[in-house]
Design an enzyme around this catalytic site. Sequence first.
Site, PDB file in Angstrom:
ATOM      1  CB  CYS A  94     -18.932   0.069 -20.942  1.00 25.47           C
ATOM      2  SG  CYS A  94     -18.452   1.731 -20.395  1.00 25.47           S
ATOM      3  CB  CYS A 113     -23.059   2.090 -15.480  1.00 27.98           C
ATOM      4  SG  CYS A 113     -21.941   3.513 -15.417  1.00 27.98           S
ATOM      5  CD  GLU A 150      -2.927  -0.854  -0.163  1.00 29.59           C
ATOM      6  OE1 GLU A 150      -2.982   0.257  -0.705  1.00 29.59           O
ATOM      7  OE2 GLU A 150      -3.519  -1.848  -0.604  1.00 29.59           O
ATOM      8  CB  CYS A 174     -14.622   1.412 -14.212  1.00 34.43           C
ATOM      9  SG  CYS A 174     -15.668   2.886 -14.196  1.00 34.43           S
ATOM     10  CE1 TYR A 181      -7.072   2.596  -0.843  1.00 33.00           C
ATOM     11  CE2 TYR A 181      -4.743   3.014  -0.459  1.00 33.00           C
ATOM     12  CZ  TYR A 181      -5.749   2.224  -0.975  1.00 33.00           C
ATOM     13  OH  TYR A 181      -5.445   1.055  -1.609  1.00 33.00           O
ATOM     14  CG  ASP A 196      -8.620   3.245  -4.885  1.00 36.45           C
ATOM     15  OD1 ASP A 196      -9.846   3.029  -4.980  1.00 36.45           O
ATOM     16  OD2 ASP A 196      -7.798   2.814  -5.692  1.00 36.45           O
ATOM     17  CB  CYS A 202     -18.502  -2.835 -16.995  1.00 36.44           C
ATOM     18  SG  CYS A 202     -19.008  -2.254 -15.361  1.00 36.44           S
TER      19      CYS A 202
END
Length: 310
Positions: free
Chosen positions: A218, A227, A55, A211, A138, A156, A221
């Site tokens: 898409c 969406c 991270e 995305c 975060y 994030d 997705c």
Amino acid sequence: MTAPTKPPHRTPAHPDAEVSPADLHAPVIDWFEENARDLPWRRPEAGAWGVMVSEFMLQQTPVSRVLPVYEQWLARWPRPADLAADAPGEAVRAWGRLGYPRRALRLHGAAVAITERHGGDVPSDHAQLLALPGIGEYTAAAVASFAYGRRHAVLDTNVRRVFARAVTGVRYPPNATTAAERKLARALLPEDEPTAARWAAASMELGALVCTAKNETCVRCPIAAQCAWRLAGKPEHEGPPRRGQTYAGTDRQVRGKLLAVLREAHAPVPQDALDRVWHEPVQRARALDGLVADGLVEPLPDGLYRLPLT
DNA sequence: AAAACGTGGGA
DNA sequence: TTCCCAAGTTT
């Protein structure tokens, strides 16, 4: 004999009711099961320390560049106490060209704090994580969620973009995280702890792989049908253009050049070796002073410099 | 709350 | 070549 079973929770109460937040969970999590990348910090053997190291490195830095440095880092410092026992300058050197080298210093500082305050174990508590250097909202949520399966909104840049599109119906989220975004993220968080953790990882991965900021796909997705942004005809971004950061000619660039010299050197470097990285003396001196003030460079007598030993 | 803080790859 | 962007934090 059986009582009437509850309808599946995904069934809308009313046929024309809006898509409920919960309708996003199953498709995204199912998609994640099939499409998640096999990243080293996602493997069980990574542990909380591996998650935490990843991270730090991933803050503003692409996965592809983190991968090799991560492997070397964990091999050299497999536990927080191992890093804490080494010099901070070694962390800065091992950081290599990942960028934002203060992260290396803070990761070292976090390892020291974990060793002193938490018996060498990465804490699972959000507040305790937040108290460590280099860990903000975060990262605290990410470590608690990814490493310990805790229930936190992990917000994030990827998740913010997914929510902006899927729920809010705009191409991009605001420049800085807003209270409205935090509220939305909390509202979307599954009640169940393990599901919440899956959702956090899955929604982030969706933003990273499908995305995306540009050239979103898409057709791949799992929630394209729901969406809001796509349904609205994918309107362009409104409002002020997101300011790009200039780099050439800034102190940042000079700092980078100075630190690159120190990283390569394994003995104190004389002033004139540093002077060669930048022609303009005022800016050069300012950059070096800044590095010293930040603790990234240690000045020695006789105009010598090195990465910090303490 | 705006600005500083690195670096390199892809379009 | 230039611009945009990449799992943010700190002051």
